[in-house]
Design an enzyme around this catalytic site. Structure first.
Site, PDB file in Angstrom:
ATOM      1  N   SER A 175      11.366   5.144 -31.926  1.00 28.08           N
ATOM      2  CA  SER A 175      11.888   5.286 -30.570  1.00 28.08           C
ATOM      3  C   SER A 175      13.393   5.496 -30.551  1.00 28.08           C
ATOM      4  O   SER A 175      13.918   6.102 -29.628  1.00 28.08           O
ATOM      5  CB  SER A 175      11.547   4.037 -29.740  1.00 28.08           C
ATOM      6  OG  SER A 175      10.165   3.867 -29.640  1.00 28.08           O
ATOM      7  N   GLU A 178       8.616  14.969 -29.365  1.00 25.64           N
ATOM      8  CA  GLU A 178      10.029  15.243 -29.638  1.00 25.64           C
ATOM      9  C   GLU A 178      10.189  15.252 -31.158  1.00 25.64           C
ATOM     10  O   GLU A 178       9.886  14.259 -31.821  1.00 25.64           O
ATOM     11  CB  GLU A 178      10.858  14.129 -29.001  1.00 25.64           C
ATOM     12  CG  GLU A 178      12.344  14.324 -29.005  1.00 25.64           C
ATOM     13  CD  GLU A 178      13.047  13.189 -28.281  1.00 25.64           C
ATOM     14  OE1 GLU A 178      14.151  13.412 -27.763  1.00 25.64           O
ATOM     15  OE2 GLU A 178      12.503  12.051 -28.226  1.00 25.64           O
ATOM     16  N   HIS A 191       8.556  11.974 -32.530  1.00 21.86           N
ATOM     17  CA  HIS A 191       8.421  10.927 -31.519  1.00 21.86           C
ATOM     18  C   HIS A 191       7.230  11.261 -30.632  1.00 21.86           C
ATOM     19  O   HIS A 191       7.338  12.077 -29.717  1.00 21.86           O
ATOM     20  CB  HIS A 191       9.717  10.824 -30.708  1.00 21.86           C
ATOM     21  CG  HIS A 191       9.705   9.728 -29.706  1.00 21.86           C
ATOM     22  ND1 HIS A 191      10.548   9.712 -28.616  1.00 21.86           N
ATOM     23  CD2 HIS A 191       8.950   8.600 -29.609  1.00 21.86           C
ATOM     24  CE1 HIS A 191      10.318   8.629 -27.908  1.00 21.86           C
ATOM     25  NE2 HIS A 191       9.351   7.943 -28.483  1.00 21.86           N
ATOM     26  N   ASN A 219      14.612   8.759 -25.310  1.00 19.32           N
ATOM     27  CA  ASN A 219      14.860   7.332 -25.134  1.00 19.32           C
ATOM     28  C   ASN A 219      16.299   6.970 -24.812  1.00 19.32           C
ATOM     29  O   ASN A 219      16.559   5.868 -24.325  1.00 19.32           O
ATOM     30  CB  ASN A 219      14.361   6.556 -26.350  1.00 19.32           C
ATOM     31  CG  ASN A 219      12.872   6.302 -26.265  1.00 19.32           C
ATOM     32  OD1 ASN A 219      12.273   6.445 -25.198  1.00 19.32           O
ATOM     33  ND2 ASN A 219      12.248   5.941 -27.365  1.00 19.32           N
TER      34      ASN A 219
END
Length: 284
Positions: A120, A153, A141, A191
């Site tokens: 993350s 991602e 991700h 994030n």
């Protein structure tokens, strides 16, 4: 190059989703964790997820539960990863844990095996430094729930080679995923924005500006979000949210990433969200 055998390290919420998605798209999966009971729970969760997915899928193609489960080998033996073409790591967002895992699998996996960190917030370049194959390490991700989210991602570390990017793209295409490639930075794109939003939403709740339900209702009704920030936090897991925001705070040394005291208190109380039944909301 078809990637057939994929190692998945960590049988938590994300590892379960990644393993299920891979098995459903014809891959042979080696799902590894440190405890047999975690793996037993993971197997049951995958079965439950497939049954649930079958109820809501919009195609005529049925999911063969037994076939999917048979493609996954559940094991506490990391040595099985010596047969992996590609490894996706999903362990807890703590650097000491990640560093230990990468040092271990680096010594076991074939020299040409690519490592993808499903992290993350921890920088990919830092993760790659724990291996002797920095050019073969990148970030992928995945979003939760993995089998139902069409995009990921992809993060390019400082040393990540073009060949590694191409191999990862081929594997994601096999999984039915689209991707956006971004450069390495703590939290990446998703994030750095999402964790700030969730953390600020918790501050709003702590300051009694609005209830959890009303905070989420504003984001869904005013901005068209499918879920509000506190519902999203419960889905991800409040412990994972706290780990991620702490990584951002540590890496940027910026007060805007200071974790909300209420978030810390809830994690200390064991209120993790959907994964154990209670967070900002109660789940049956």
């Amino acid at each position: 190059m078809k990637i057939q055998t994929v190692g998945v390290v960590g049988a938590g919420v994300m590892g379960i989703g990644v393993a299920q998605n891979l098995a459903q798209t014809g891959h042979d999966v080696i799902l590894v964790d440190i405890k047999a009971e975690i793996l037993d729970k993971a197997q049951q969760e995958i079965k439950n997820n497939i049954r649930f997915q079958s109820l809501f899928q919009k195609t005529d193609k049925t999911i063969n539960l037994e076939e999917v489960i048979n493609r996954i080998e559940f094991s506490t033996d990391y040595k099985l990863l010596e047969n992996a073409d590609f490894v996706i790591e999903n362990v807890t967002e703590k650097w000491d844990n990640k560093k230990q895992v990468y040092s271990l699998i680096d010594a076991i996996c074939p020299a040409d095996c690519v490592f993808a960190a499903n992290t993350s917030a921890i920088p990919i370049t830092r993760i790659a430094s724990a291996t002797k194959r920095a050019d073969k390490v990148l970030g992928i991700h995945f979003m939760n729930p993995v089998p139902m989210k069409p995009m990921v991602e992809m993060i390019r570390g400082y040393h990540t080679s073009e060949t590694t990017i191409e191999i990862a793209q081929k594997m994601l295409a096999q999984m039915g995923k689209e991707w956006v490639i971004v450069n390495d930075s703590p939290g990446f794109v998703s994030n750095r924005v999402l964790m700030l939003t969730i953390n600020e939403a918790v501050f709003l709740l702590q300051d009694q500006v609005a209830t959890a339900a009303d905070i989420d209702k504003i984001f869904k009704g005013c901005f068209g979000h499918k879920m509000g920030p506190l519902e999203t936090a419960d889905l991800i897991g409040l412990d994972t949210i706290l780990f991620s925001i702490e990584v951002l705070y540590e890496n940027f040394n910026d007060s805007k990433y200071r974790p909300c005291p209420l978030l810390k208190k809830m994690v200390d109380a064991g209120l993790y969200g959907r994964k154990n039944g209670k967070g900002f909301y109660v789940y049956q």
